[in-house]
Scaffold this motif. Structure first.
Motif, PDB file in Angstrom:
ATOM      1  N   TYR A 104      49.056 -10.238  27.687  1.00 42.49           N
ATOM      2  CA  TYR A 104      50.133 -11.197  27.429  1.00 42.49           C
ATOM      3  C   TYR A 104      50.988 -10.723  26.278  1.00 42.49           C
ATOM      4  O   TYR A 104      52.224 -10.760  26.329  1.00 42.49           O
ATOM      5  CB  TYR A 104      49.545 -12.578  27.109  1.00 42.49           C
ATOM      6  CG  TYR A 104      50.510 -13.441  26.329  1.00 42.49           C
ATOM      7  CD1 TYR A 104      51.576 -14.056  26.962  1.00 42.49           C
ATOM      8  CD2 TYR A 104      50.398 -13.573  24.944  1.00 42.49           C
ATOM      9  CE1 TYR A 104      52.492 -14.813  26.249  1.00 42.49           C
ATOM     10  CE2 TYR A 104      51.299 -14.331  24.221  1.00 42.49           C
ATOM     11  CZ  TYR A 104      52.350 -14.950  24.875  1.00 42.49           C
ATOM     12  OH  TYR A 104      53.266 -15.682  24.159  1.00 42.49           O
ATOM     13  N   GLU A 105      50.347 -10.238  25.209  1.00 43.28           N
ATOM     14  CA  GLU A 105      51.082  -9.827  24.023  1.00 43.28           C
ATOM     15  C   GLU A 105      52.030  -8.668  24.319  1.00 43.28           C
ATOM     16  O   GLU A 105      53.168  -8.645  23.841  1.00 43.28           O
ATOM     17  CB  GLU A 105      50.101  -9.434  22.906  1.00 43.28           C
ATOM     18  CG  GLU A 105      49.393 -10.592  22.235  1.00 43.28           C
ATOM     19  CD  GLU A 105      48.206 -11.127  23.014  1.00 43.28           C
ATOM     20  OE1 GLU A 105      47.581 -12.097  22.550  1.00 43.28           O
ATOM     21  OE2 GLU A 105      47.893 -10.596  24.110  1.00 43.28           O
ATOM     22  N   MET A 106      51.585  -7.702  25.118  1.00 40.87           N
ATOM     23  CA  MET A 106      52.432  -6.544  25.405  1.00 40.87           C
ATOM     24  C   MET A 106      53.587  -6.932  26.324  1.00 40.87           C
ATOM     25  O   MET A 106      54.737  -6.532  26.091  1.00 40.87           O
ATOM     26  CB  MET A 106      51.605  -5.419  26.041  1.00 40.87           C
ATOM     27  CG  MET A 106      52.414  -4.162  26.365  1.00 40.87           C
ATOM     28  SD  MET A 106      53.246  -3.427  24.928  1.00 40.87           S
ATOM     29  CE  MET A 106      51.845  -2.656  24.093  1.00 40.87           C
ATOM     30  N   THR A 107      53.314  -7.714  27.385  1.00 38.92           N
ATOM     31  CA  THR A 107      54.400  -8.095  28.287  1.00 38.92           C
ATOM     32  C   THR A 107      55.436  -8.952  27.559  1.00 38.92           C
ATOM     33  O   THR A 107      56.640  -8.808  27.775  1.00 38.92           O
ATOM     34  CB  THR A 107      53.855  -8.862  29.508  1.00 38.92           C
ATOM     35  OG1 THR A 107      53.037  -9.946  29.069  1.00 38.92           O
ATOM     36  CG2 THR A 107      53.039  -7.949  30.393  1.00 38.92           C
ATOM     37  N   ASN A 108      54.980  -9.810  26.664  1.00 38.97           N
ATOM     38  CA  ASN A 108      55.904 -10.661  25.923  1.00 38.97           C
ATOM     39  C   ASN A 108      56.723  -9.842  24.926  1.00 38.97           C
ATOM     40  O   ASN A 108      57.904 -10.125  24.684  1.00 38.97           O
ATOM     41  CB  ASN A 108      55.141 -11.764  25.192  1.00 38.97           C
ATOM     42  CG  ASN A 108      55.995 -12.982  24.923  1.00 38.97           C
ATOM     43  OD1 ASN A 108      56.879 -13.315  25.702  1.00 38.97           O
ATOM     44  ND2 ASN A 108      55.728 -13.643  23.817  1.00 38.97           N
ATOM     45  N   ALA A 109      56.119  -8.813  24.334  1.00 40.16           N
ATOM     46  CA  ALA A 109      56.844  -7.950  23.399  1.00 40.16           C
ATOM     47  C   ALA A 109      57.946  -7.177  24.118  1.00 40.16           C
ATOM     48  O   ALA A 109      59.090  -7.098  23.643  1.00 40.16           O
ATOM     49  CB  ALA A 109      55.870  -6.988  22.714  1.00 40.16           C
ATOM     50  N   ILE A 110      57.622  -6.605  25.271  1.00 39.20           N
ATOM     51  CA  ILE A 110      58.616  -5.839  26.022  1.00 39.20           C
ATOM     52  C   ILE A 110      59.692  -6.763  26.589  1.00 39.20           C
ATOM     53  O   ILE A 110      60.858  -6.369  26.694  1.00 39.20           O
ATOM     54  CB  ILE A 110      57.924  -5.026  27.128  1.00 39.20           C
ATOM     55  CG1 ILE A 110      57.020  -3.961  26.486  1.00 39.20           C
ATOM     56  CG2 ILE A 110      58.942  -4.357  28.043  1.00 39.20           C
ATOM     57  CD1 ILE A 110      56.236  -3.136  27.467  1.00 39.20           C
ATOM     58  N   LEU A 111      59.305  -7.990  26.921  1.00 43.81           N
ATOM     59  CA  LEU A 111      60.286  -8.979  27.352  1.00 43.81           C
ATOM     60  C   LEU A 111      61.369  -9.152  26.291  1.00 43.81           C
ATOM     61  O   LEU A 111      62.566  -9.218  26.599  1.00 43.81           O
ATOM     62  CB  LEU A 111      59.588 -10.310  27.621  1.00 43.81           C
ATOM     63  CG  LEU A 111      60.474 -11.536  27.877  1.00 43.81           C
ATOM     64  CD1 LEU A 111      61.283 -11.344  29.146  1.00 43.81           C
ATOM     65  CD2 LEU A 111      59.628 -12.792  27.967  1.00 43.81           C
ATOM     66  N   GLY A 112      60.962  -9.209  25.024  1.00 40.80           N
ATOM     67  CA  GLY A 112      61.930  -9.360  23.938  1.00 40.80           C
ATOM     68  C   GLY A 112      62.848  -8.168  23.784  1.00 40.80           C
ATOM     69  O   GLY A 112      63.979  -8.303  23.303  1.00 40.80           O
ATOM     70  N   ILE A 113      62.387  -6.990  24.185  1.00 37.92           N
ATOM     71  CA  ILE A 113      63.217  -5.793  24.114  1.00 37.92           C
ATOM     72  C   ILE A 113      64.218  -5.764  25.261  1.00 37.92           C
ATOM     73  O   ILE A 113      65.381  -5.377  25.085  1.00 37.92           O
ATOM     74  CB  ILE A 113      62.327  -4.531  24.137  1.00 37.92           C
ATOM     75  CG1 ILE A 113      61.474  -4.473  22.860  1.00 37.92           C
ATOM     76  CG2 ILE A 113      63.164  -3.262  24.280  1.00 37.92           C
ATOM     77  CD1 ILE A 113      60.449  -3.355  22.860  1.00 37.92           C
ATOM     78  N   ALA A 114      63.779  -6.207  26.446  1.00 39.15           N
ATOM     79  CA  ALA A 114      64.619  -6.095  27.637  1.00 39.15           C
ATOM     80  C   ALA A 114      65.672  -7.191  27.731  1.00 39.15           C
ATOM     81  O   ALA A 114      66.780  -6.944  28.226  1.00 39.15           O
ATOM     82  CB  ALA A 114      63.735  -6.120  28.886  1.00 39.15           C
ATOM     83  N   GLU A 115      65.351  -8.418  27.276  1.00 37.09           N
ATOM     84  CA  GLU A 115      66.261  -9.533  27.522  1.00 37.09           C
ATOM     85  C   GLU A 115      67.517  -9.435  26.656  1.00 37.09           C
ATOM     86  O   GLU A 115      67.501  -8.868  25.567  1.00 37.09           O
ATOM     87  CB  GLU A 115      65.552 -10.871  27.283  1.00 37.09           C
ATOM     88  CG  GLU A 115      65.155 -11.141  25.850  1.00 37.09           C
ATOM     89  CD  GLU A 115      64.448 -12.480  25.706  1.00 37.09           C
ATOM     90  OE1 GLU A 115      64.383 -13.243  26.692  1.00 37.09           O
ATOM     91  OE2 GLU A 115      63.936 -12.760  24.604  1.00 37.09           O
ATOM     92  N   ASN A 116      68.588  -9.979  27.178  1.00 37.91           N
ATOM     93  CA  ASN A 116      69.877 -10.019  26.488  1.00 37.91           C
ATOM     94  C   ASN A 116      70.355  -8.627  26.067  1.00 37.91           C
ATOM     95  O   ASN A 116      70.901  -8.441  24.981  1.00 37.91           O
ATOM     96  CB  ASN A 116      69.801 -10.931  25.258  1.00 37.91           C
ATOM     97  CG  ASN A 116      69.461 -12.363  25.641  1.00 37.91           C
ATOM     98  OD1 ASN A 116      69.918 -12.865  26.662  1.00 37.91           O
ATOM     99  ND2 ASN A 116      68.646 -13.007  24.829  1.00 37.91           N
ATOM    100  N   SER A 117      70.121  -7.644  26.908  1.00 39.60           N
ATOM    101  CA  SER A 117      70.571  -6.283  26.607  1.00 39.60           C
ATOM    102  C   SER A 117      71.297  -5.713  27.810  1.00 39.60           C
ATOM    103  O   SER A 117      71.153  -6.198  28.931  1.00 39.60           O
ATOM    104  CB  SER A 117      69.386  -5.375  26.247  1.00 39.60           C
ATOM    105  OG  SER A 117      68.678  -4.997  27.406  1.00 39.60           O
ATOM    106  N   ASP A 118      72.081  -4.658  27.568  1.00 38.08           N
ATOM    107  CA  ASP A 118      72.730  -3.920  28.642  1.00 38.08           C
ATOM    108  C   ASP A 118      71.903  -2.698  29.013  1.00 38.08           C
ATOM    109  O   ASP A 118      72.419  -1.705  29.525  1.00 38.08           O
ATOM    110  CB  ASP A 118      74.137  -3.497  28.204  1.00 38.08           C
ATOM    111  CG  ASP A 118      75.026  -4.683  27.898  1.00 38.08           C
ATOM    112  OD1 ASP A 118      74.909  -5.691  28.622  1.00 38.08           O
ATOM    113  OD2 ASP A 118      75.816  -4.610  26.943  1.00 38.08           O
ATOM    114  N   GLY A 119      70.609  -2.772  28.740  1.00 37.38           N
ATOM    115  CA  GLY A 119      69.703  -1.643  28.923  1.00 37.38           C
ATOM    116  C   GLY A 119      68.951  -1.391  27.641  1.00 37.38           C
ATOM    117  O   GLY A 119      69.500  -1.532  26.548  1.00 37.38           O
TER     118      GLY A 119
END
Length: 414
Positions: A240-255
């Motif tokens: 859960y911790e890793m998927t949630n961390a990467i979620l924060g990197i991916a969201e609201n970005s153009d890549g």
């Protein structure tokens, strides 16, 4: 031109390492005398390097070595951006593995919206912490388990300045460092397994292994629509911790992407990838995978999206409690949320202050006329509350009690 009086130079520089750093940055060796000195030219000619080259001394026993090396470093520092981002951080530590967390931004080159920048720093930290926890053993949802070990690993890492262009957070991890497996060891310099010290390089490899497994699970989802890759990848570090961390990197970005450069002084692992890319289409499966991984299959797990309407933190360092009013139809309208991780409390504070909808997941229980989410986790900040339509079903007076205004009235908050 850099102000020479303001330049900080390392006390000692290994000429071989500096040569490697220059060549990694695209500099070309154009001559010299074997064992005495080398000459280098930069990959791009600028005003500072138009009619000159860099002379790098190689003979550390020569009487003029210190002065010649100082001159070379001062010459390099004329290009301030190159110096502070590519050379100086790598010289001040004996060796360093380099993580880069990048998020494309629509802001001008080298800038990012303030809140997006904060979110990227936080997500980079969470990625390192989640991967470090997986070093100690696999887990679907660690909560506070292995947290102290993970933060001892984090204490070994330096953060570098962001790079121009897209926004980049850089982390430098010394591969020869040691992380105590328990809190009893003094601050270590080198990993000694017999003394209960884990190698920083080994923990860093666990971080990359967990990121790689998460990316492979994402690829499997995009081709099959199945979350089985996340389930089977727990053994390799997905949590859960890793998927949630990467979620924060991916969201609201153009890549966005995560990359790692292993220090050449130590042989790099061959079984691991070094570059991982993320797109906006990854946000939904990451969010759903995180909910699945956080679920305790022995109890009823509920995920709510709503408005934070009260915050209570009776003791410093405690996870905290807050109230959330659901913004969607359902049998529960207002819930008291008891977090499992104190570091997620500030997400609730931010959502409350900025009128943002918050997605939370936890074990739903009823106590009298109050509903609680226990062992709850903040999944993500969804967006402005104004984007959500209010549910049409009315809430009857007395159906759920409103939160009290004082912390002393929140049961179990001590």
């Amino acid at each position: 031109m850099t102000n020479m009086s303001s330049v900080t130079l390392p006390a000692r520089v290994d000429p071989g390492k500096l040569s490697t750093l220059l060549e990694e940055a695209g500099w070309q060796r154009i001559g010299g005398r074997r064992g005495i000195y080398s000459r280098y030219s930069p990959p791009t000619l600028t005003d500072a390097w138009q009619n000159t080259s860099l002379m790098l001394p190689l003979d550390e026993d020569a009487p003029e070595f210190s002065d010649a090396m100082r001159s070379a470093l001062l010459q390099l520092s004329q290009d301030r951006d190159f110096w502070i981002r590519s050379i100086y951080p790598r010289l001040i530590v004996d060796a360093s593995d380099e993580f880069k967390f990048r998020k494309e931004s629509s802001a001008p080159s080298g800038f990012i919206a303030w809140k997006s920048g904060e979110r990227l720093v936080e997500s980079a930290r969470r990625t390192l912490v989640a991967g470090a926890k997986s070093y100690m053993g696999p887990g679907r949802h660690f909560v506070n388990k292995h947290g102290r070990f993970a933060h001892r690993y984090l204490d070994q890492i330096l953060m570098g300045q962001s790079a121009p262009g897209s926004y980049i957070i850089t982390a430098y991890a010394p591969p020869n460092g040691g992380v105590p497996l328990t809190g009893s060891a003094d601050s270590p310099t080198f990993a000694v397994p017999e003394l209960g010290l884990a190698s920083v390089r080994d923990v860093s490899q666990a971080v990359v292994k967990a990121v790689q497994a998460t990316v492979e699970a994402l690829d499997h989802y995009h081709t099959s629509g199945s979350f089985s890759g996340f389930e089977s990848g727990v053994i390799d570090g997905i949590s859960y911790e890793m998927t949630n961390a990467i979620l924060g990197i991916a969201e609201n970005s153009d890549g966005a992407d995560i990359s790692v450069d292993w220090d050449p002084a130590i042989p790099s692992p061959t079984a691991l990838e070094s570059h991982f890319e993320f797109q906006g289409s990854d946000v939904s499966p990451l969010s759903q995978a995180a909910i699945r991984l956080a679920a305790d299959r022995s109890s009823e797990i509920t995920t709510l999206t709503g408005r934070v309407h009260l915050l209570a933190k009776k003791q410093a360092g405690s996870p905290g409690v807050f109230g959330i009013e659901s913004l969607s139809q359902g049998r529960v309208k207002k819930v008291r949320v008891r977090l499992s991780d104190e570091e997620e409390y500030h997400e609730a504070v931010r959502a409350h202050e900025e009128d943002l909808a918050l997605e939370v997941s936890g074990r739903l229980e009823k106590e009298g006329n109050l509903s609680w989410l226990y062992d709850a986790t903040v999944m993500r900040i969804v967006g402005p509350i104004s984007d959500f339509s209010r549910p049409s079903r009315p809430v009857m007076d007395g159906q759920f009690s409103l939160f009290a205004d004082t912390e002393s009235e929140v049961p179990g908050s001590s």
